[in-house]
Design a protein around this motif. Structure first.
Motif, PDB file in Angstrom:
ATOM      1  N   VAL A 169     -18.846  -0.280 101.513  1.00 20.85           N
ATOM      2  CA  VAL A 169     -17.810  -0.518 102.365  1.00 20.85           C
ATOM      3  C   VAL A 169     -17.546   0.967 102.863  1.00 20.85           C
ATOM      4  N   ALA A 170     -17.427   1.911 102.085  1.00 22.62           N
ATOM      5  CA  ALA A 170     -17.053   3.184 102.584  1.00 22.62           C
ATOM      6  C   ALA A 170     -18.199   3.790 103.366  1.00 22.62           C
ATOM      7  N   ALA A 171     -19.256   3.628 103.008  1.00 21.29           N
ATOM      8  CA  ALA A 171     -20.511   4.244 103.862  1.00 21.29           C
ATOM      9  C   ALA A 171     -20.684   3.628 105.296  1.00 21.29           C
ATOM     10  N   LEU A 172     -20.315   2.194 105.495  1.00 26.74           N
ATOM     11  CA  LEU A 172     -20.370   1.654 106.609  1.00 26.74           C
ATOM     12  C   LEU A 172     -19.254   2.281 107.449  1.00 26.74           C
ATOM     13  N   SER A 173     -18.067   2.027 106.938  1.00 26.65           N
ATOM     14  CA  SER A 173     -16.850   2.613 107.729  1.00 26.65           C
ATOM     15  C   SER A 173     -17.072   3.758 108.345  1.00 26.65           C
ATOM     16  N   GLN A 174     -17.467   4.967 107.612  1.00 30.42           N
ATOM     17  CA  GLN A 174     -17.856   6.014 107.904  1.00 30.42           C
ATOM     18  C   GLN A 174     -18.668   6.223 109.008  1.00 30.42           C
ATOM     19  N   ASP A 175     -20.025   5.401 108.851  1.00 29.88           N
ATOM     20  CA  ASP A 175     -21.157   5.373 109.810  1.00 29.88           C
ATOM     21  C   ASP A 175     -20.830   4.846 111.210  1.00 29.88           C
ATOM     22  N   TYR A 195     -23.133  -3.310 119.100  1.00 28.94           N
ATOM     23  CA  TYR A 195     -24.166  -4.481 118.772  1.00 28.94           C
ATOM     24  C   TYR A 195     -25.446  -3.878 118.235  1.00 28.94           C
ATOM     25  N   ASN A 196     -26.369  -4.780 117.785  1.00 27.81           N
ATOM     26  CA  ASN A 196     -27.719  -4.441 117.460  1.00 27.81           C
ATOM     27  C   ASN A 196     -27.641  -3.519 116.199  1.00 27.81           C
ATOM     28  N   LEU A 197     -26.947  -3.632 115.365  1.00 31.12           N
ATOM     29  CA  LEU A 197     -26.708  -2.441 114.331  1.00 31.12           C
ATOM     30  C   LEU A 197     -28.168  -2.085 113.465  1.00 31.12           C
ATOM     31  N   LEU A 198     -28.954  -3.100 113.564  1.00 30.81           N
ATOM     32  CA  LEU A 198     -30.140  -2.774 112.377  1.00 30.81           C
ATOM     33  C   LEU A 198     -31.143  -1.722 113.162  1.00 30.81           C
ATOM     34  N   VAL A 199     -30.978  -1.146 114.248  1.00 30.64           N
ATOM     35  CA  VAL A 199     -31.683  -0.258 114.985  1.00 30.64           C
ATOM     36  C   VAL A 199     -31.146   1.234 114.847  1.00 30.64           C
ATOM     37  N   HIS A 200     -29.741   1.162 114.117  1.00 31.71           N
ATOM     38  CA  HIS A 200     -29.122   2.354 113.778  1.00 31.71           C
ATOM     39  C   HIS A 200     -29.156   3.153 112.597  1.00 31.71           C
ATOM     40  N   GLY A 201     -30.212   2.568 111.667  1.00 30.54           N
ATOM     41  CA  GLY A 201     -30.143   3.255 110.495  1.00 30.54           C
ATOM     42  C   GLY A 201     -30.279   2.321 109.444  1.00 30.54           C
ATOM     43  N   LYS A 202     -30.944   3.012 108.313  1.00 31.12           N
ATOM     44  CA  LYS A 202     -31.206   1.814 107.099  1.00 31.12           C
ATOM     45  C   LYS A 202     -30.253   1.470 106.353  1.00 31.12           C
ATOM     46  N   LEU A 203     -29.209   2.260 106.498  1.00 33.62           N
ATOM     47  CA  LEU A 203     -27.619   1.330 105.766  1.00 33.62           C
ATOM     48  C   LEU A 203     -27.535   0.119 106.283  1.00 33.62           C
ATOM     49  N   TYR A 204     -27.782  -0.144 107.553  1.00 31.38           N
ATOM     50  CA  TYR A 204     -27.400  -1.817 108.071  1.00 31.38           C
ATOM     51  C   TYR A 204     -28.328  -2.680 107.488  1.00 31.38           C
ATOM     52  N   GLU A 205     -29.652  -2.170 106.976  1.00 33.80           N
ATOM     53  CA  GLU A 205     -30.560  -3.269 106.684  1.00 33.80           C
ATOM     54  C   GLU A 205     -30.100  -3.912 105.075  1.00 33.80           C
ATOM     55  N   LYS A 206     -29.069  -3.189 104.640  1.00 35.35           N
ATOM     56  CA  LYS A 206     -28.368  -4.007 103.526  1.00 35.35           C
ATOM     57  C   LYS A 206     -27.628  -5.280 103.814  1.00 35.35           C
ATOM     58  N   ILE A 207     -27.105  -5.310 105.017  1.00 33.28           N
ATOM     59  CA  ILE A 207     -26.159  -6.319 105.342  1.00 33.28           C
ATOM     60  C   ILE A 207     -26.742  -7.980 105.074  1.00 33.28           C
ATOM     61  N   PRO A 208     -27.724  -8.170 106.089  1.00 34.96           N
ATOM     62  CA  PRO A 208     -28.231  -9.435 106.186  1.00 34.96           C
ATOM     63  C   PRO A 208     -28.773 -10.150 104.933  1.00 34.96           C
ATOM     64  N   VAL A 209     -29.023  -9.168 104.152  1.00 37.13           N
ATOM     65  CA  VAL A 209     -29.924  -9.573 102.815  1.00 37.13           C
ATOM     66  C   VAL A 209     -29.052  -9.579 101.438  1.00 37.13           C
ATOM     67  N   HIS A 210     -27.783  -9.427 101.640  1.00 37.96           N
ATOM     68  CA  HIS A 210     -26.551  -9.024 100.675  1.00 37.96           C
ATOM     69  C   HIS A 210     -26.672 -10.249  99.677  1.00 37.96           C
ATOM     70  N   PRO A 211     -26.866  -9.996  98.406  1.00 40.68           N
ATOM     71  CA  PRO A 211     -27.058 -11.250  97.379  1.00 40.68           C
ATOM     72  C   PRO A 211     -25.853 -12.033  97.190  1.00 40.68           C
ATOM     73  N   ALA A 212     -24.716 -11.349  97.355  1.00 39.89           N
ATOM     74  CA  ALA A 212     -23.455 -12.288  97.341  1.00 39.89           C
ATOM     75  C   ALA A 212     -23.077 -12.980  98.610  1.00 39.89           C
ATOM     76  N   VAL A 213     -23.962 -12.960  99.693  1.00 38.07           N
ATOM     77  CA  VAL A 213     -23.463 -13.580 100.872  1.00 38.07           C
ATOM     78  C   VAL A 213     -24.645 -14.498 101.338  1.00 38.07           C
ATOM     79  N   LEU A 214     -25.772 -14.106 101.445  1.00 39.47           N
ATOM     80  CA  LEU A 214     -27.190 -14.765 102.038  1.00 39.47           C
ATOM     81  C   LEU A 214     -27.101 -16.125 101.380  1.00 39.47           C
ATOM     82  N   PRO A 215     -27.068 -16.108  99.810  1.00 37.88           N
ATOM     83  CA  PRO A 215     -27.421 -17.549  99.357  1.00 37.88           C
ATOM     84  C   PRO A 215     -26.242 -18.429  99.850  1.00 37.88           C
TER      85      PRO A 215
END
Length: 270
Positions: A28-34, A60-80
């Protein structure tokens, strides 16, 4: 009843659920800062329409803006949860940030699937999530929802409807059925409300943001196998999305494996 089933039952009944404090504080902190970095570097400004908000900053289109955002779509607490609403063949529809600044008015109530020409209620075609990078309160613009409205026809855009705030602490995620009537709230505080809209759609529905064209192959090549599938480098139910009977991943790494096509599963053939 396990937690996952409980969330799925709430979505079926009410149209939404809240996953409280499931995102790691350091993420959360890393995303907020970035997001602040991106806002400055990209010189992002509010839009000039009341839907996006004239005092709301969206990236928009956050997946092109850094590896950090790749964690969001596959998060194990949300994706299931999303897979339970749609199915494991679901896709990333869009990934963006939504920062509601002080003085913003409430967004018009809408349903995220209401532009699809399908009679309602219908099987879920969209399942969207809002990650709270700050506390979401009624005062600062928490997403407003109308419980049970996913079972009704779409709202009339611009009409006023009674709704309730989906309040949640920082690090929580609101998950909702795409037919749910909802809208961003008004921010009556002196602090910004920051969220990330991680939106998904069924594997047979067109994505809101064109992931295959909007994400350079050089970037997608570095995605995990699951994230590749989620942005569209895969085949839905053994049929939808193939290229000459091949899995589209060959465009990324040259793999010549044929796709697992549904018509090849019956060895008998014609």
């Amino acid at each position: 009843m396990d937690a996952l089933q409980g969330h799925l039952e709430r979505i079926a009944r009410d149209g939404y659920t809240i996953l409280e404090r499931v995102i790691e504080p350091e993420l959360v902190a890393a995303l907020s800062q970035d997001l602040l970095r991106l806002e400055e570097e990209l010189e992002v400004r509010p839009a000039a329409n009341r839907f996006e908000g004239t005092r709301t900053v969206r990236i928009y289109n956050l997946l092109v803006h850094g590896k950090l955002y790749e964690k969001i779509p596959v998060h194990p607490a949300v994706l299931p949860v999303v897979e339970g609403v749609l199915d494991p063949g679901c896709l990333v529809s869009s990934l963006s940030s939504i920062s509601i600044d002080p003085g913003e008015h409430a967004q018009p109530i809408h349903a995220d699937d209401q532009l699809l020409p399908l009679p309602k209620p219908h099987v879920a075609t969209v399942c969207n999530t809002m990650w709270a990078l700050t506390d979401f309160t009624e005062a600062n613009g928490a997403t407003r929802v109308i419980p049970g409205s996913h079972l009704r026809e779409s709202p009339i855009f611009g009409e006023r409807y009674d709704s309730i705030p989906a309040e949640m602490p920082r690090g929580s995620v609101l998950v909702w059925h795409g037919s749910l009537w909802h809208g961003g709230g008004a921010n009556r505080t002196d602090q910004r409300r920051v969220g990330i809209a991680m939106n998904y759609c069924a594997g047979w529905i067109r994505q809101q943001e064109n992931q295959q064209l909007g994400i350079a192959r050089a970037i997608a090549r570095g995605f995990s196998p699951r994230l590749r599938e989620l942005v569209g480098y895969g085949i839905y139910n053994g049929l939808v999305g193939h290229i000459d009977k091949r899995n589209p991943t060959f465009l990324l790494d040259g793999d010549t494996d044929d796709g697992d096509m549904i018509w090849d599963r019956d060895a008998g053939g014609r």
